[in-house]
Design an enzyme around this catalytic site. Structure first.
Site, PDB file in Angstrom:
ATOM      1  CB  SER A   1      -0.964  -0.014   1.231  1.00  0.00           C
ATOM      2  OG  SER A   1      -0.300  -0.214   2.425  1.00  0.00           O
TER       3      SER A   1
ATOM      4  CG  HIS B   1      -1.161   4.020   3.719  1.00  0.00           C
ATOM      5  ND1 HIS B   1      -2.428   3.884   4.244  1.00  0.00           N
ATOM      6  CD2 HIS B   1      -0.570   2.879   3.387  1.00  0.00           C
ATOM      7  CE1 HIS B   1      -2.711   2.452   3.935  1.00  0.00           C
ATOM      8  NE2 HIS B   1      -1.735   1.870   3.613  1.00  0.00           N
TER       9      HIS B   1
END
Length: 278
Positions: free
Chosen positions: A198, A255
């Protein structure tokens, strides 16, 4: 190509003008941008020339006779082009998910920290010299939902970069984004295990958005809904809602670190192209 030469409605037929520009040897690119068709060129002089030629064509001063189209082999699309790096990342993530579920000792080979078995369980420690650990946590996935979610976004975003800029570019970008996002997470939550693509995916997002802002290409054109969804999900995770609904903790620093890395890499690449006149 940095200069906007012409902007016309989507229904406007630019094929005659494109044929004229090709005949005159004027490098150009046509893309859909902000609800219109835009012709991009290399410099201001070319932009003025394109605008002048378009005015003359519209007034009937210039007429371009298009040749009958010849039958050609169908061109490859993003869906059918062989994308080795994107496919490798997907395969490695599947293998990494299997390793994650296999055993803690197996997971130790890919984790950021070395996992050591002790009498009452496990402990983690840094691993000097094992530099692959700076990147390989991106392949660890905790559960099917985690794997599928990241796999879909890797395919959707990563293949765009590989299709447009090549396999080497995607490989280098992935390595840099992976290392940066992993370091960000390790700094923010020292001593905790983490994993997943991610952080790299948010790096892809930042790279595509910035590139499309300054040098639009059709392959990088993301629907606004995707960008809004991804940024909203980032905010939701950072505010801790995923833990409240039982989805567990999220590697928010990875992230955000990946997103920052993607933006920075896009800006650096675009600046390099501008300085070299490309």
């Amino acid at each position: 190509m940095d200069y906007e030469a012409l902007r016309v409605p989507l229904h406007h037929d630019l094929r005659p003008l494109a044929a004229l520009l090709a005949g005159k040897g004027i490098p150009h690119q046509i893309s859909e941008w902000q609800g219109a068709q835009v012709i991009w060129v290399l410099d201001a002089a070319s932009a003025e020339l394109v605008a002048a030629l378009h005015r003359r064509m519209e007034s009937g001063d210039i007429e371009v006779v298009q040749a009958e189209p010849q039958e050609q082999a169908p061109q490859a699309s993003r869906a059918t082009t062989f994308l080795p790096v994107t496919l490798f990342l997907l395969a490695a993530s599947i293998i990494g998910a299997g390793i994650t579920g296999l055993s803690t000792e197996a997971m130790s080979w890919l984790s950021f920290y070395r996992i050591i078995a002790v009498d009452d369980g496990y402990m983690i420690s840094t691993a000097p010299g094992e530099y692959w650990r700076l990147f390989t946590p991106v392949f660890l996935h905790y559960g099917l939902l985690h794997l599928v979610f990241n796999g879909l976004w890797t395919w959707e975003l990563g293949r765009r970069i590989e299709f447009q800029q090549g396999s080497v570019a995607l490989l280098l970008l992935t390595l840099l984004m992976g290392v940066f996002s992993n370091l960000a997470q390790a700094w923010f939550t020292p001593g905790q295990l983490f994993g997943g693509m991610s952080g790299v995916i948010y790096g892809y997002l930042g790279y595509l958005v910035v590139w499309q802002r300054f040098r639009p290409v059709a392959a990088f054109a993301l629907p606004k809904g995707i960008v809004i969804f991804m940024l909203a999900w980032l905010l939701i995770c950072m505010l801790g809602f995923t833990e409240l609904v039982g989805l567990g903790s999220i590697a928010n620093a990875a992230h955000l670190g990946g997103l920052v890395a993607g933006v920075a890499l896009a800006l650096a690449t675009l600046l390099g192209l501008r300085l070299t006149g490309r």
